[in-house]
Design an enzyme around this catalytic site. Structure first.
Site, PDB file in Angstrom:
ATOM      1  CB  CYS A  70      25.045 -23.793  27.988  1.00 22.14           C
ATOM      2  SG  CYS A  70      23.977 -25.237  27.781  1.00 22.14           S
ATOM      3  CG  HIS A  92      30.698 -54.517  58.152  1.00 24.62           C
ATOM      4  ND1 HIS A  92      30.158 -55.349  59.103  1.00 24.62           N
ATOM      5  CD2 HIS A  92      31.573 -53.714  58.800  1.00 24.62           C
ATOM      6  CE1 HIS A  92      30.665 -55.041  60.290  1.00 24.62           C
ATOM      7  NE2 HIS A  92      31.532 -54.056  60.131  1.00 24.62           N
ATOM      8  CE  LYS A 148      38.649 -34.217  41.558  1.00 26.69           C
ATOM      9  NZ  LYS A 148      37.960 -33.515  42.570  1.00 26.69           N
ATOM     10  CD  GLU A 200      35.822 -34.992  38.604  1.00 30.96           C
ATOM     11  OE1 GLU A 200      34.812 -34.480  38.131  1.00 30.96           O
ATOM     12  OE2 GLU A 200      36.416 -34.507  39.587  1.00 30.96           O
ATOM     13  CD1 TRP A 217      27.576 -31.160  29.708  1.00 30.09           C
ATOM     14  CD2 TRP A 217      25.755 -30.664  30.894  1.00 30.09           C
ATOM     15  NE1 TRP A 217      27.401 -32.146  30.660  1.00 30.09           N
ATOM     16  CE2 TRP A 217      26.292 -31.859  31.405  1.00 30.09           C
ATOM     17  CE3 TRP A 217      24.601 -30.147  31.492  1.00 30.09           C
ATOM     18  CZ2 TRP A 217      25.733 -32.554  32.460  1.00 30.09           C
ATOM     19  CZ3 TRP A 217      24.039 -30.833  32.549  1.00 30.09           C
ATOM     20  CH2 TRP A 217      24.607 -32.030  33.020  1.00 30.09           C
ATOM     21  CD  GLU A 273      37.860 -34.328  45.969  1.00 26.65           C
ATOM     22  OE1 GLU A 273      36.658 -34.633  46.024  1.00 26.65           O
ATOM     23  OE2 GLU A 273      38.315 -33.615  45.058  1.00 26.65           O
ATOM     24  NE  ARG A 316      28.883 -21.377  31.832  1.00 24.53           N
ATOM     25  CZ  ARG A 316      28.559 -21.149  33.090  1.00 24.53           C
ATOM     26  NH1 ARG A 316      29.498 -20.889  33.972  1.00 24.53           N
ATOM     27  NH2 ARG A 316      27.299 -21.173  33.470  1.00 24.53           N
ATOM     28  CE  LYS A 372      35.534 -25.831  37.821  1.00 23.53           C
ATOM     29  NZ  LYS A 372      36.165 -26.845  38.685  1.00 23.53           N
ATOM     30  CG  ASN A 396      23.610 -21.727  31.455  1.00 24.70           C
ATOM     31  OD1 ASN A 396      23.426 -22.929  31.583  1.00 24.70           O
ATOM     32  ND2 ASN A 396      24.316 -21.024  32.313  1.00 24.70           N
ATOM     33  N   GLY A 397      20.282 -23.125  30.947  1.00 25.68           N
ATOM     34  CA  GLY A 397      19.266 -23.405  31.968  1.00 25.68           C
ATOM     35  C   GLY A 397      18.212 -24.354  31.431  1.00 25.68           C
TER      36      GLY A 397
HETATM   37  O1  M6R Z   1      30.875 -25.302  41.865  1.00 28.06           O
HETATM   38  P1  M6R Z   1      30.563 -26.319  42.926  1.00 28.06           P
HETATM   39  O2  M6R Z   1      31.639 -26.407  43.971  1.00 28.06           O
HETATM   40  O3  M6R Z   1      29.227 -26.096  43.564  1.00 28.06           O
HETATM   41  O4  M6R Z   1      30.528 -27.691  42.169  1.00 28.06           O
HETATM   42  C1  M6R Z   1      30.169 -28.862  42.832  1.00 28.06           C
HETATM   43  C2  M6R Z   1      30.470 -30.102  42.014  1.00 28.06           C
HETATM   44  O5  M6R Z   1      29.773 -30.065  40.800  1.00 28.06           O
HETATM   45  C3  M6R Z   1      31.966 -30.236  41.699  1.00 28.06           C
HETATM   46  O6  M6R Z   1      32.738 -30.243  42.868  1.00 28.06           O
HETATM   47  C4  M6R Z   1      32.227 -31.547  40.926  1.00 28.06           C
HETATM   48  O7  M6R Z   1      31.978 -32.650  41.742  1.00 28.06           O
HETATM   49  C5  M6R Z   1      33.661 -31.575  40.407  1.00 28.06           C
HETATM   50  N1  M6R Z   1      33.671 -31.966  39.036  1.00 28.06           N
HETATM   51  C6  M6R Z   1      34.532 -32.541  41.128  1.00 28.06           C
HETATM   52  O8  M6R Z   1      35.834 -32.514  40.653  1.00 28.06           O
END
Ligand code: M6R
Length: 607
Positions: free
Chosen positions: A2, A503, A484, A487, A74, A480, A27, A602, A100-101
């Site tokens: 958050c 397989h 992308k 998400e 969040w 990767e 956040r 994020k 936050n937590g």
């Molecule tokens: O801040 P971090 O690199 O530890 O975050 C890790 C993941 O949460 C972050 O890479 C997430 O997968 C991204 N949304 C991917 O684009």
């Protein structure tokens, strides 16, 4: 996760609170709220949904008070709703708190408080904190907060406001970030992250776990949980204010994709001096020879960067590397001891699982190294050694420039280790350094040809499924690329090691299904080509990513995107760029909210 903000000073608090929440909306963005002390009463407004809903509610009713707290949420405990939005308060609306937590023992505390007559109105864990404060307040705000902290278990950054103490805000931190911005003219700021405060000040205090900050308009002091004073050093923020803004791009993600040449150059330059240097590590052969196993531990995109890092270290250093998801690592009793090096990779430096994996590794006696983008983050402070990527603030939820800077950092780390151990001939290191220096310009070149990618995104952006295939490092990049796309465009995207297709997955390849085939790795090129033919034979639409000059590939594919030629170890830094752009433009084609994808935030600072 958050976002938290707080203001105390001579101006209207609401202006900073709304501005700060806008900067921190990455956040969390399922609801937001503010509480402002207006003398006689404490003004509270909350709204489910994006911050704009709160702004709309406040439009004709802005509070005038000069001390206030705010939150963008969040959801973890309790669905997104006005009632569950923060700030939360006690029964008599004397104490307000943003959090936050996760308070892990909240159910037990809630039962005890209910038994004492407290009335709860939300489903959140946070509300217990406000009621606990009410229960423990006997005229001394700091003491009451310390008593609350002694009773709660879990992770938090917390910001408290009391009606009885209109000249004080109190902040506390455990496992989640919180910074204090030191204002110049009788005002101070509190926020979860730097972008919220840099328009106002660059002088900050970064809270450590266990710190309690007592913030007044003219002073900031710190005590620990026992009430003993703490001396803290001022941290000067070097980021420029514009870096945290969109800089003319429609979305942060597009801006950050385009910032990659600079981010990678800035990450490389402090470490090249004829050879690769890491003054912050200062390792020698004895230190490295003592390491018999390396783990790279991370989440999401950082985990995908770790998969590439494994190739770098195994190929150049010839040491065994395992790559683990941080959320799995500590629950499987990993074989870690004082001869293990654990490398954690995290853009934010705050990801809860990665931080926990790091702590567990330290407990087991490992040597620990963090690769992180945020100076002063929890992970940076916890690890024995730290390498900082120089990506600058990454705001978009979808990580892009953090990934390429993590890759280049791990490549340089592997070269650095290889230099010390002489595991690669000096001429080969020299050759790789030459190629490494060209990467920023080659990323720029890759970014200059966007039109075909936009067209593919428009052509295939409405397909339900997309497959990514590749071998070796191409497979890591495929993972990767698929993440992308998933998400931000919500398209079902899966990455497969090409050799695995037959397989099982080949059964899903039918006429018209888009397959993105990465074919940049010379050492496995022929094998990749036969996999491309397999999917083409099932009438898939195949878009290839290949190194410039490989024109022979064109006849097997529907479309090809060429990236500049370099060593196969470095080509992931180029091959990922069209995949980032493809995901971006597919999301635009589908009308998705690129910077704030649904259900995501994020920085994942909860387990
Ligand atoms: O801040 P971090 O690199 O530890 O975050 C890790 C993941 O949460 C972050 O890479 C997430 O997968 C991204 N949304 C991917 O684009």
């Amino acid at each position: 996760m958050c976002g938290i903000v707080g203001y105390i000073g001579g101006k209207k608090a609401i202006d900073f609170l709304l501005d700060g929440l806008t900067k921190l909306e990455y956040r969390g963005y399922d609801s937001a709220g503010v509480a402002v002390n207006c003398g006689e009463n404490i003004f509270v407004e909350k709204a489910v949904g994006r911050l704009d809903s709160l702004k709309e509610k406040l439009k004709n009713n802005l509070p005038v008070g000069t001390i206030g707290i705010g939150h963008t949420r969040w959801a973890t405990h309790g669905r997104p709703s006005d009632l569950n939005a923060h700030p939360h308060s006690d029964c008599h609306k004397n104490f307000f708190v943003v959090h936050n937590g996760i308070i892990e023992n909240y159910l037990q505390l809630k039962e005890q408080l209910i038994a004492k007559g407290h009335k709860f109105i939300s489903e959140t864990d946070t509300e217990v904190v406000a009621h606990l404060l009410e229960e423990n307040y006997h005229g001394d705000f700091v003491l009451a907060v310390r008593d609350v902290l002694a009773k709660i278990e879990g992770s938090y950054s917390l910001l408290f406001m009391s009606k009885f103490d209109p000249d004080t805000l109190i902040a506390a931190k455990q496992d989640n970030p919180l910074i204090i911005g030191i204002g110049k003219d009788g005002e101070n700021f509190i926020a979860s992250d730097i972008p919220a405060i840099i328009p106002f000040t660059r002088q900050t205090y970064i809270l450590n776990d266990g710190d309690i900050a007592i913030v007044k308009k003219d002073s900031i002091s710190f005590v620990n949980r026992q009430g003993l004073p703490i001396d803290k050093k001022i941290f000067h923020v070097k980021w420029n204010a514009q870096a945290a803004e969109k800089g003319g791009y429609e979305h942060f993600m597009l801006k950050e994709i385009n910032e990659q040449p600079k981010a990678v150059r800035d990450t490389i330059s402090p470490h090249l001096n004829g050879k690769v240097t890491f003054n912050e590590l200062n390792w020698n052969a004895d230190f490295l020879n003592d390491i018999n196993k390396i783990y790279i531990v991370a989440c999401g995109t950082a985990y995908h960067a770790g998969l590439v890092g494994k190739f770098y270290i195994e190929k150049l250093v010839r040491k065994l590397v395992e790559v683990d998801l941080a959320s799995e690592f500590r629950y499987r009793n990993p074989i870690v001891d004082n001869k293990t090096l654990v490398i954690v990779v995290s853009q934010s430096g705050e990801t809860s699982d990665t931080l926990a994996a790091l702590k567990e590794s330290k407990r087991l006696g490992a040597k620990t190294l963090a690769v992180t983008n945020v100076v002063g983050s929890s992970i940076a402070r916890e690890a024995e050694f730290v390498i900082h990527t120089a990506a600058g603030p990454e705001i978009a939820v979808a990580s892009t420039k953090a990934y390429t800077t993590q890759l280049i950092s791990m490549f340089m780390l592997a070269l650095y280790m290889a230099q010390i151990l002489k595991s690669v001939p000096a001429e080969e290191i020299e050759r790789l350094i030459k190629l490494l220096k060209k990467i920023p310009a080659q990323i720029s070149e890759t970014l200059s040809d966007v039109e075909p990618i936009k067209t593919f995104a428009q052509m295939y952006g409405f397909n339900d499924d997309v497959f990514y295939i590749g071998r070796s490092l191409d497979y890591c990049v495929a993972l990767e690329g698929a993440l992308k796309l998933k998400e931000i465009s919500y398209i079902h995207a899966e990455a497969y090691a090409s050799g695995e297709l037959k397989h099982g997955t080949l059964a899903l390849i039918v006429e018209g299904v888009p397959v993105i085939a990465l074919a940049t790795q010379k050492s496995v090129y022929e094998k990749t080509l036969s996999n491309i033919k397999e999917v083409k034979a099932r009438d898939a639409i195949v878009i290839g990513i290949a190194a410039a000059g490989n024109t022979s590939l064109e006849k097997y594919l529907d479309h090809v995107i060429f990236v500049p030629e370099t060593d196969e170890l470095l080509i992931p830094l180029l091959a990922v760029v069209p995949l980032q752009l493809l995901a971006y433009y597919a999301a635009i084609t589908r009308g998705c909210d690129v910077d704030k994808p649904r259900n995501l935030a994020k920085s994942v600072t909860v387990e």
